[in-house]
Design a protein around this motif. Structure first.
Motif, PDB file in Angstrom:
ATOM      1  N   HIS A  66       0.832  -1.208   0.000  1.00  0.00           N
ATOM      2  CA  HIS A  66       0.000   0.000   0.000  1.00  0.00           C
ATOM      3  C   HIS A  66       0.866   1.257   0.000  1.00  0.00           C
ATOM      4  CE1 HIS A  66      -2.914   3.003   1.359  1.00  0.00           C
ATOM      5  NE2 HIS A  66      -2.106   3.270   2.363  1.00  0.00           N
ATOM      6  N   LEU A  67       1.932   1.264   0.794  1.00  0.00           N
ATOM      7  CA  LEU A  67       2.822   2.428   0.837  1.00  0.00           C
ATOM      8  C   LEU A  67       3.450   2.699  -0.521  1.00  0.00           C
ATOM      9  CD1 LEU A  67       4.691   1.911   4.255  1.00  0.00           C
ATOM     10  CD2 LEU A  67       2.804   3.476   3.761  1.00  0.00           C
ATOM     11  N   ARG A  79      11.524   1.416   3.564  1.00  0.00           N
ATOM     12  CA  ARG A  79      12.503   0.639   4.316  1.00  0.00           C
ATOM     13  C   ARG A  79      12.378   0.894   5.821  1.00  0.00           C
ATOM     14  NH1 ARG A  79      16.853   2.163   1.828  1.00  0.00           N
ATOM     15  NH2 ARG A  79      16.830   0.430   0.351  1.00  0.00           N
ATOM     16  N   ILE A  80      12.118   2.150   6.197  1.00  0.00           N
ATOM     17  CA  ILE A  80      11.952   2.474   7.614  1.00  0.00           C
ATOM     18  C   ILE A  80      10.709   1.788   8.171  1.00  0.00           C
ATOM     19  CG2 ILE A  80      11.433   4.346   9.231  1.00  0.00           C
ATOM     20  CD1 ILE A  80      13.167   6.157   7.424  1.00  0.00           C
ATOM     21  N   ALA A  81       9.616   1.814   7.399  1.00  0.00           N
ATOM     22  CA  ALA A  81       8.396   1.132   7.831  1.00  0.00           C
ATOM     23  C   ALA A  81       8.646  -0.365   7.989  1.00  0.00           C
ATOM     24  CB  ALA A  81       7.281   1.373   6.816  1.00  0.00           C
ATOM     25  N   SER A 103       5.317  -5.129  -3.050  1.00  0.00           N
ATOM     26  CA  SER A 103       5.766  -4.224  -4.108  1.00  0.00           C
ATOM     27  C   SER A 103       6.780  -3.245  -3.544  1.00  0.00           C
ATOM     28  CB  SER A 103       4.578  -3.457  -4.695  1.00  0.00           C
ATOM     29  OG  SER A 103       3.668  -4.354  -5.305  1.00  0.00           O
ATOM     30  N   LEU A 104       7.885  -3.104  -4.230  1.00  0.00           N
ATOM     31  CA  LEU A 104       8.937  -2.201  -3.779  1.00  0.00           C
ATOM     32  C   LEU A 104       8.664  -0.780  -4.251  1.00  0.00           C
ATOM     33  CD1 LEU A 104      12.088  -4.399  -4.503  1.00  0.00           C
ATOM     34  CD2 LEU A 104      10.987  -4.022  -2.296  1.00  0.00           C
ATOM     35  N   ALA A 105       8.964   0.159  -3.404  1.00  0.00           N
ATOM     36  CA  ALA A 105       8.824   1.566  -3.780  1.00  0.00           C
ATOM     37  C   ALA A 105       9.800   1.887  -4.902  1.00  0.00           C
ATOM     38  CB  ALA A 105       9.083   2.452  -2.570  1.00  0.00           C
ATOM     39  N   ARG A 106       9.383   2.727  -5.814  1.00  0.00           N
ATOM     40  CA  ARG A 106      10.211   3.043  -6.977  1.00  0.00           C
ATOM     41  C   ARG A 106      10.663   4.488  -7.025  1.00  0.00           C
ATOM     42  NH1 ARG A 106      12.047  -1.742  -8.705  1.00  0.00           N
ATOM     43  NH2 ARG A 106      10.348  -3.251  -8.996  1.00  0.00           N
ATOM     44  N   THR A 107      10.240   5.297  -6.060  1.00  0.00           N
ATOM     45  CA  THR A 107      10.622   6.705  -6.073  1.00  0.00           C
ATOM     46  C   THR A 107      12.134   6.823  -6.010  1.00  0.00           C
ATOM     47  OG1 THR A 107       8.579   7.237  -4.909  1.00  0.00           O
ATOM     48  CG2 THR A 107      10.298   8.933  -4.951  1.00  0.00           C
TER      49      THR A 107
END
Length: 228
Positions: A66-67, A79-81, A103-107
């Motif tokens: 979701h993040l 990563r902190i979450a 799902s990995l964040a892509r920013t």
């Protein structure tokens, strides 16, 4: 103040208080404790205030996905979450979170903005008094904002021209240089603090927060000028 640890009962009943006490007994820095509590609370609210002990890896994966997908968070934020939830389950609940799939964040990461000398001069031209001195210390001594706001009088060493940073990033102590151009104004600021502190003591006030167990070891230290 944001840098003061809230009191936790010695025998806590509420879940988050129990988690806070566990973090303090594990020696985590207060900044880490505050960050982890924030993400655990968000995790709980995301799942309709369900107790974390009734959830597991599947709910952790849903939250992290979701993040990344709905909140467009950065790689570091996700990563902190993740670190907060790993601490919650593996260290607090002693439940393993192996092979998480989310799902990995892509920013993309961005380079930090570093002001030039002319830009800093322009900023300082609009500041006066304590605010100006604070920004000068941030820039001249390389302090983080949290480190600046937690400085005590005793942390300024005019003899060795050092500033002692206590429990900085990673809960580590370090020293940084004291810019000579700021010495006169810093001494004047400490004199103002001493006058204010004397008035507070006369009114029966003047105690400050002491880290760890120092308040028990040195009962009078909270009223000393060096700790202001």
């Amino acid at each position: 103040m944001d840098d003061i640890r809230p009191r936790v009962p010695t025998r806590p009943v509420r879940f988050l208080d129990k988690l806070r006490l566990h973090m303090r007994e594990s020696g985590l820095a207060f900044a880490t404790e505050r960050t982890y509590i924030h993400w655990v609370r968000r995790f709980i609210h995301f799942h309709g205030k369900q107790h974390p002990q009734e959830m597991g890896p599947a709910e952790v994966e849903q939250f992290l996905t979701h993040l990344a997908q709905q909140r467009d968070c950065s790689v570091n934020t996700q990563r902190i979450a993740l670190n907060a939830l790993v601490y919650l389950y593996q260290r607090f609940f002693e439940v393993k979170l192996d092979d998480l799939t989310f799902s990995l964040a892509r920013t993309p990461r961005r380079l930090p903005v570093v002001y030039s000398r002319s830009e800093i001069s322009a900023i300082l031209s609009h500041l006066h008094g304590v605010s100006r001195l604070q920004v000068q210390l941030l820039y001249g001594a390389g302090l983080r904002s949290a480190e600046l706001l937690s400085l005590r009088v005793k942390d300024i060493d005019f003899g060795s021209n050092n500033i002692f940073v206590r429990a900085g990033k990673g809960n580590k102590d370090r020293t940084t240089m004291l810019p000579q151009s700021l010495v006169p104004e810093l001494k004047r600021q400490i004199q103002r603090v001493e006058i204010l502190h004397s008035g507070d003591l006369a009114d029966g006030l003047g105690e400050v927060y002491l880290p760890d167990a120092l308040a028990r070891k040195y009962p009078r230290a909270a009223r000393e000028t060096g700790w202001q």
